[in-house]
Scaffold this motif. Structure first.
Motif, mmCIF file in Angstrom:
data_model
loop_
_atom_site.group_PDB
_atom_site.id
_atom_site.type_symbol
_atom_site.label_atom_id
_atom_site.label_comp_id
_atom_site.label_asym_id
_atom_site.label_seq_id
_atom_site.Cartn_x
_atom_site.Cartn_y
_atom_site.Cartn_z
ATOM 1 N N ALA A 1 9.151 -0.724 -22.321
ATOM 2 C CA ALA A 1 8.216 -0.969 -23.577
ATOM 3 C C ALA A 1 7.038 -0.870 -23.828
ATOM 4 O O ALA A 1 6.037 -0.534 -24.902
ATOM 5 N N ASP B 1 5.141 1.095 -26.567
ATOM 6 C CA ASP B 1 4.382 0.158 -27.795
ATOM 7 C C ASP B 1 3.180 0.816 -27.252
ATOM 8 O O ASP B 1 2.230 1.571 -28.661
ATOM 9 N N PRO C 1 3.938 -1.107 -31.525
ATOM 10 C CA PRO C 1 4.592 -2.594 -31.104
ATOM 11 C C PRO C 1 5.865 -2.241 -31.973
ATOM 12 O O PRO C 1 7.239 -2.914 -32.006
ATOM 13 N N ALA D 1 8.268 0.584 -31.960
ATOM 14 C CA ALA D 1 8.780 0.144 -30.063
ATOM 15 C C ALA D 1 10.364 -1.042 -30.828
ATOM 16 O O ALA D 1 11.472 -0.290 -29.948
ATOM 17 N N LEU D 2 9.885 -2.147 -31.354
ATOM 18 C CA LEU D 2 10.679 -2.923 -31.630
ATOM 19 C C LEU D 2 11.915 -2.853 -32.153
ATOM 20 O O LEU D 2 13.120 -2.526 -32.299
ATOM 21 N N GLN E 1 13.086 -5.208 -25.641
ATOM 22 C CA GLN E 1 12.539 -5.962 -26.718
ATOM 23 C C GLN E 1 11.533 -7.544 -26.409
ATOM 24 O O GLN E 1 11.219 -7.442 -27.766
ATOM 25 N N SER F 1 7.971 -5.976 -26.314
ATOM 26 C CA SER F 1 7.552 -5.305 -27.380
ATOM 27 C C SER F 1 6.903 -6.356 -28.485
ATOM 28 O O SER F 1 6.169 -6.193 -28.930
ATOM 29 N N THR G 1 4.081 -8.475 -28.017
ATOM 30 C CA THR G 1 2.793 -7.575 -28.275
ATOM 31 C C THR G 1 2.840 -7.367 -29.743
ATOM 32 O O THR G 1 1.670 -7.547 -30.223
#
Length: 485
Positions: free
Chosen positions: A330, A334, A339, A342-343, A407, A410, A413
């Protein structure tokens, strides 16, 4: 690998904004014994989820007490609905009222005092024993709901215990201790109770310790006593050394009434910011799907892969260790992509991992690849994971563990990028609410899917719907990109 804390709490940060609120709080970044004791409490509490809920005890209930893994998954998920409804209707109000209630350690002592004997009583859950199945499930319901309340109360003491400067250290230490204690408990259970009599290794006892009888499923049931003991021992330093909040003079009923008003104001505040609101609604779906993958992983593996307690112990140890990588994944995603992207990647990867899990069976790999174990022979002479489908299943579990953990990181964030800095308290209050608002949805879908298809795969496949809905919602969120320096 633990579930993310998804309870609603208003932390001591609100109480600590002004000089009066800061009075008496730890000021250094190094944790004192109050902060260490706060972290130790979570270390002792969280093995209950790993040992009892996910990997050992509830899979035993499904396969042995219910007697049919498919029916067991349906029954357990139906009771998880009841847990989700109860948490949804009560935990947010406890969290929103917590700062008005004043001292929390008395409430926490009551919660732990009720949880410990409820968990320990599950030891008597055996075929033909004194506890009927309904009583076993009711005790599990009681303990799981109290567990959520303990999260609310415990989290609300974080700043009191460690100060603003040390809060992140105490929080990180608590998560590390929870993972460490869970892995040690799983490893000890394997060494002391599951491996004896099955391997001829010099460091393994010849028979299960304390005379436990595998034929009476005592190695599976003893984890309830271990979880209860760890919870009790972990709580003692907190009650002795962690500072409590001061009295407020607000009566309990008034505190809850005012807390309900505060909760409504938080929701209205977030509703004025479209992107954050869309994100939080999306999160309700994907986080419930992620939690469902964790909760039903053990029941599914026992029923579909025909794994026994030893395989489940090994699986739990491996996944708990590999889940630690999720935090690093993560952090890298990120920073490199932002983020939000990333998510999206993490949810999509978890969906692929879940899809791979659904395609596995002792005689099949990834839906289409048949495997004849008799023709191929064992891959090694060890006591667990002797076939290729076993290792493919473990690999799919690794993917889920890493990206589900990533997850959770992230998600936090991304909210910090979408929320106005001056209103982060309200946004994180609703963020926590979004984790419990649909806590009933994954169990409902799993129970319905299992009942309709009469397969465990059909039940678990419904979680893909929740993950897909959450992923789709992220495409309507603006912001959360990579910070360009």
């Amino acid at each position: 690998m633990n579930q993310e804390g998804t309870t609603v709490q208003t932390s001591e940060a609100a109480d600590a904004r002004g000089p009066a609120g800061m009075a008496g709080l730890p000021s250094g970044e190094r944790l004192n014994r109050g902060g260490l004791s706060w972290a130790l409490f979570q270390g002792g509490r969280d093995p209950f989820i790993i040992l009892v809920t996910i990997y050992i005890f509830m899979p035993y209930v499904a396969s042995t007490l219910v007697g049919d893994p498919v029916r067991g998954q349906e029954v357990i998920s139906r009771w998880d609905q009841y847990i989700g409804w109860t948490v949804m209707l009560t935990a947010p109000f406890l969290g929103a009222s917590i700062d008005k209630l004043g001292p929390r350690k008395g409430w926490l002592a009551l919660t732990v005092g009720l949880m410990v004997p409820a968990i320990a009583a599950l030891w008597f859950a055996r075929p033909g024993g004194p506890l009927p199945l309904t009583a076993v499930l009711l005790l599990g319901f009681f303990a799981r709901v109290l567990y959520v309340y303990s999260e609310v109360l415990h989290n609300s003491l974080l700043v009191r215990a460690a100060g603003l400067a040390g809060a992140h250290r105490a929080s990180g230490l608590a998560l590390s201790l929870a993972n460490l204690f869970s892995v040690v408990a799983l490893a000890f259970t394997a060494w002391a109770f599951a491996l004896p009599g099955k391997v001829d290794w010099a460091f393994v006892p010849d028979a299960p310790l304390f005379g436990l009888d595998p034929d009476a499923h005592e190695p599976e049931r003893v984890v309830t006593l271990m979880a209860a003991a760890l919870m009790l021992l972990g709580a003692i330093p907190l009650f002795l050394f962690t500072p409590d909040a001061p009295p407020t003079g607000v009566p309990v009923l008034r505190a809850f009434r005012e807390g309900a008003g505060e909760l409504w104001r938080m929701v209205r505040t977030v509703g004025r910011f479209k992107d954050a609101a869309v994100y939080l609604v999306s999160r309700m779906f994907f986080v419930d799907g992620m939690n469902g993958v964790l909760i039903y992983a053990g029941v599914f593996a026992v029923g579909v892969m025909k794994w026994g307690p030893l395989e489940m112990l090994a699986y739990g140890i491996l996944l708990s260790v590999f889940a630690v990588l999720g935090g690093y994944v993560a952090r890298w995603l990120d920073g490199a992509l932002g983020p939000k992207t990333a998510l999206k990647i993490e949810i999509a990867a978890a969906m692929l991992g879940l899809l791979a899990v659904l395609g596995m069976a002792p005689d099949r790999i990834l839906f289409f690849w048949p495997h004849d174990a008799a023709a191929h022979g064992p891959m090694w002479d060890g006591p667990v994971f002797r076939t290729l489908p076993d290792w493919f299943y473990v690999g799919a579990g690794f993917v889920c563990a890493v990206f589900i953990t990533a997850q959770y990181a992230s998600s936090r964030t991304l909210l910090t990028r979408l929320a106005p800095p001056e209103q982060t308290g309200a946004f994180f209050g609703v963020y926590a609410l979004s984790g419990v608002a649909t806590a009933w949805l994954a169990p409902t879908l799993v129970s319905l899917g299992t009942a309709l298809t009469r397969t465990q795969q059909g039940g678990l496949a419904t979680l893909l719907v929740l993950l897909a809905a959450g992923l789709a919602g992220l495409f309507f969120v603006r912001g959360g990109g990579r910070i360009v320096r």
